[in-house]
Design an enzyme around this catalytic site. Structure first.
Site, PDB file in Angstrom:
ATOM      1  N   HIS A 250      17.910   5.609  -6.744  1.00 34.09           N
ATOM      2  CA  HIS A 250      16.566   5.424  -7.298  1.00 34.09           C
ATOM      3  C   HIS A 250      16.665   5.303  -8.807  1.00 34.09           C
ATOM      4  O   HIS A 250      17.322   6.120  -9.453  1.00 34.09           O
ATOM      5  CB  HIS A 250      15.665   6.611  -6.942  1.00 34.09           C
TER       6      HIS A 250
ATOM      7  N   ARG B 146      -3.145   9.974 -10.638  1.00 36.48           N
ATOM      8  CA  ARG B 146      -2.456  10.269 -11.917  1.00 36.48           C
ATOM      9  C   ARG B 146      -2.481   9.058 -12.829  1.00 36.48           C
ATOM     10  O   ARG B 146      -2.631   9.179 -14.049  1.00 36.48           O
ATOM     11  CB  ARG B 146      -1.003  10.687 -11.645  1.00 36.48           C
TER      12      ARG B 146
ATOM     13  N   SER C 238       7.176  13.547  -6.928  1.00 34.09           N
ATOM     14  CA  SER C 238       6.735  12.259  -6.386  1.00 34.09           C
ATOM     15  C   SER C 238       7.941  11.435  -5.931  1.00 34.09           C
ATOM     16  O   SER C 238       7.999  10.935  -4.798  1.00 34.09           O
ATOM     17  CB  SER C 238       5.953  11.519  -7.480  1.00 34.09           C
TER      18      SER C 238
ATOM     19  N   ASP D 217       1.629  11.727  -1.780  1.00 34.68           N
ATOM     20  CA  ASP D 217       2.091  11.139  -3.040  1.00 34.68           C
ATOM     21  C   ASP D 217       1.344   9.846  -3.345  1.00 34.68           C
ATOM     22  O   ASP D 217       0.988   9.585  -4.486  1.00 34.68           O
ATOM     23  CB  ASP D 217       3.593  10.866  -3.009  1.00 34.68           C
TER      24      ASP D 217
ATOM     25  N   LYS E 140       9.518  11.131  -1.595  1.00 32.62           N
ATOM     26  CA  LYS E 140       9.686   9.861  -0.873  1.00 32.62           C
ATOM     27  C   LYS E 140      11.145   9.659  -0.457  1.00 32.62           C
ATOM     28  O   LYS E 140      11.430   9.200   0.649  1.00 32.62           O
ATOM     29  CB  LYS E 140       9.210   8.694  -1.750  1.00 32.62           C
TER      30      LYS E 140
HETATM   31  N1  URA Z   1       7.829   6.804  -9.780  1.00 27.71           N
HETATM   32  C1  URA Z   1       7.307   7.507  -8.762  1.00 27.71           C
HETATM   33  O1  URA Z   1       7.543   7.216  -7.598  1.00 27.71           O
HETATM   34  N2  URA Z   1       6.522   8.551  -9.057  1.00 27.71           N
HETATM   35  C2  URA Z   1       6.231   8.921 -10.319  1.00 27.71           C
HETATM   36  O2  URA Z   1       5.517   9.880 -10.514  1.00 27.71           O
HETATM   37  C3  URA Z   1       6.779   8.169 -11.363  1.00 27.71           C
HETATM   38  C4  URA Z   1       7.585   7.104 -11.064  1.00 27.71           C
END
Ligand code: URA
Length: 426
Positions: free
Chosen positions: A86, A172, A187, A165, A191
């Site tokens: 990621h 947010r 967050s 999320d 995932k």
């Molecule tokens: N990417 C995400 O998936 N969540 C965040 O809060 C910031 C970047």
């Protein structure tokens, strides 16, 4: 009041600097997902978290509650070790494209659930959708099947994964609370953990074009995510990497796909190759696979996996990519050496040209973007082309040109070279 707690008491507790209990966290995340806690209440809580922070224990519990809000994929039927990457997002960051087939060609299975771009950072799905026929949406069965057969999948995350999320991130975004490290870490990790990967390598970007402009913040985010991964049984390592300068020579969608294919063919810009190979080494190490990704890249096997991966999702890897209708160039005003090519400025220019979107429902232009002709350290003569702007709408050019002009500076002497790989956090 509804259920065990009153949302206002949870908000007050965090507002006054207290740690939330496990029961409060479980309740508030679940109640928000079900619509029992209202958006305005969650906004206030997110702001309290941004201002007051959270302990490691609170972040771990919050992440677990977000995972529990949806399904957790089971990849145990996949006959190879699973490992994912990621990136926290950057300009010209196309690394997922060559990296996923490369790591799969080395023997791992790479389950890449990716997103779309918002603002000046591009999205992997937008890039891949510039390939004629390619589709981002797969069912869970197709996802696991392709992972087993090809070893590489890049697709959209299903609706069932960490729905808390999805709702919270949208909130947010419009309440000035994206930047809270506990909320970013939970967050991202909710995932990735829900996706079922066995190991994870994080590319945490630092610099003008990144979420984290400051190295200390990026380190804290990396450490928080590494701890969260470990707490959930996912072997997790983070690299801190530079994002003051865009990665490679292209920023956009089709232009980044073309550059990624060059890397898979054994060419491409040195920084893209360096980061792809460094992340591949970390992923293979985390997955317990002994292979040399540089050698596999040179062998052409990663290109075979790329072709198979694109075809499996309906794409034609041999098809011509979209080309923008209009081009404009920025030329050097004087002799010298390129001192900076600023990631944020060039990212904004690409976004203004139509490569990115302003609202999440906007379309992107596949052919639009910026192609760099010079990078920091390159000598230039007055009149040389520094970069090229591409767009489908000529009216977009003046604003993009202004951003691009401000992003590139030419100085009399050579600049000090930025480190691409800043640190490793395990
Ligand atoms: N990417 C995400 O998936 N969540 C965040 O809060 C910031 C970047």
């Amino acid at each position: 009041m509804s259920g065990e707690f009153a949302a206002v008491d949870v908000i007050r507790a965090k507002r006054d600097g207290h740690a939330l209990s496990d029961a409060q966290i479980d309740w508030v995340v679940d109640a928000y997902t079900r619509g029992v806690v209202a958006d305005e209440q969650m906004s206030a809580l997110a702001m309290a978290i941004l201002l007051r922070g959270m302990s490691g224990g609170e972040i771990a519990r919050w992440t677990a509650a977000m995972i529990a809000s949806g399904e957790r994929l089971d990849l145990s039927a996949v006959p190879r070790p699973t490992v994912d990457k990621h990136s926290t997002g950057g300009v010209g960051d196309k690394i997922t494209l060559p990296l996923t087939p490369l790591v799969a060609a080395c023997g791992a299975a790479v389950p890449q659930l990716s997103g779309r771009g918002l603002g000046h950072t591009g999205g992997t799905l937008d890039k891949l959708e510039s390939i004629p026929g390619w589709r981002a949406r797969l069912s869970n069965e197709e996802f696991v099947g392709q992972l087993s057969d090809v070893g590489a999948v890049i697709c959209a995350a299903g609706e069932g994964l960490a729905p808390a999320d999805r709702k919270l991130y949208a909130l947010r975004d419009v309440t000035g609370t994206v930047e809270a490290i506990p909320l970013i870490a939970s967050s991202i990790m909710s995932k990735k953990i829900a996706e079922g990967t066995g190991a994870l390598v994080l590319d945490v970007k630092v610099g003008t074009g990144a979420f984290m402009k400051d190295e200390a913040d990026a380190r804290e985010l990396a450490r928080t995510m590494v701890e969260l991964g470990k707490a959930h049984g996912v072997k997790t390592v983070a690299l801190l990497t530079d994002m003051n300068t865009p990665l490679g020579l292209t920023i956009g969608n089709a232009v980044e796909v073309a550059e990624s294919v060059e890397v898979l063919a054994g060419g491409g810009p040195a920084d893209v190759v360096e980061l792809t190979v460094a992340l591949a080494r970390e992923m293979l190490d985390a997955a317990g696979i002994d292979a040399d990704p540089a050698r596999v890249l040179a062998s052409g096997k990663a290109m075979d996996t790329w072709n198979a991966m694109i075809r499996a999702q309906g794409g034609d890897p041999a098809a011509a990519l979209p080309v923008a209708r209009e081009t404009e160039v920025l030329r050097a005003a004087e002799d010298g050496v390129v001192a900076t090519v600023d990631a944020l400025g060039t990212g904004l220019a690409a976004w203004r040209l139509g490569a990115g979107r302003a609202r999440k429902e906007d379309p992107v232009s596949f052919g639009a973007g910026v192609v760099l002709h010079k990078r920091p350290g390159d000598a230039v003569r007055a009149g040389d082309v520094l970069l090229e702007l591409r767009t489908d709408e000529a009216a977009r050019i003046p604003a993009a040109l202004a951003d691009a002009r401000a992003a590139v500076t030419v100085a009399p002497g050579a600049p000090t070279r930025e480190r691409l790989l800043i640190d490793r956090i395990a």
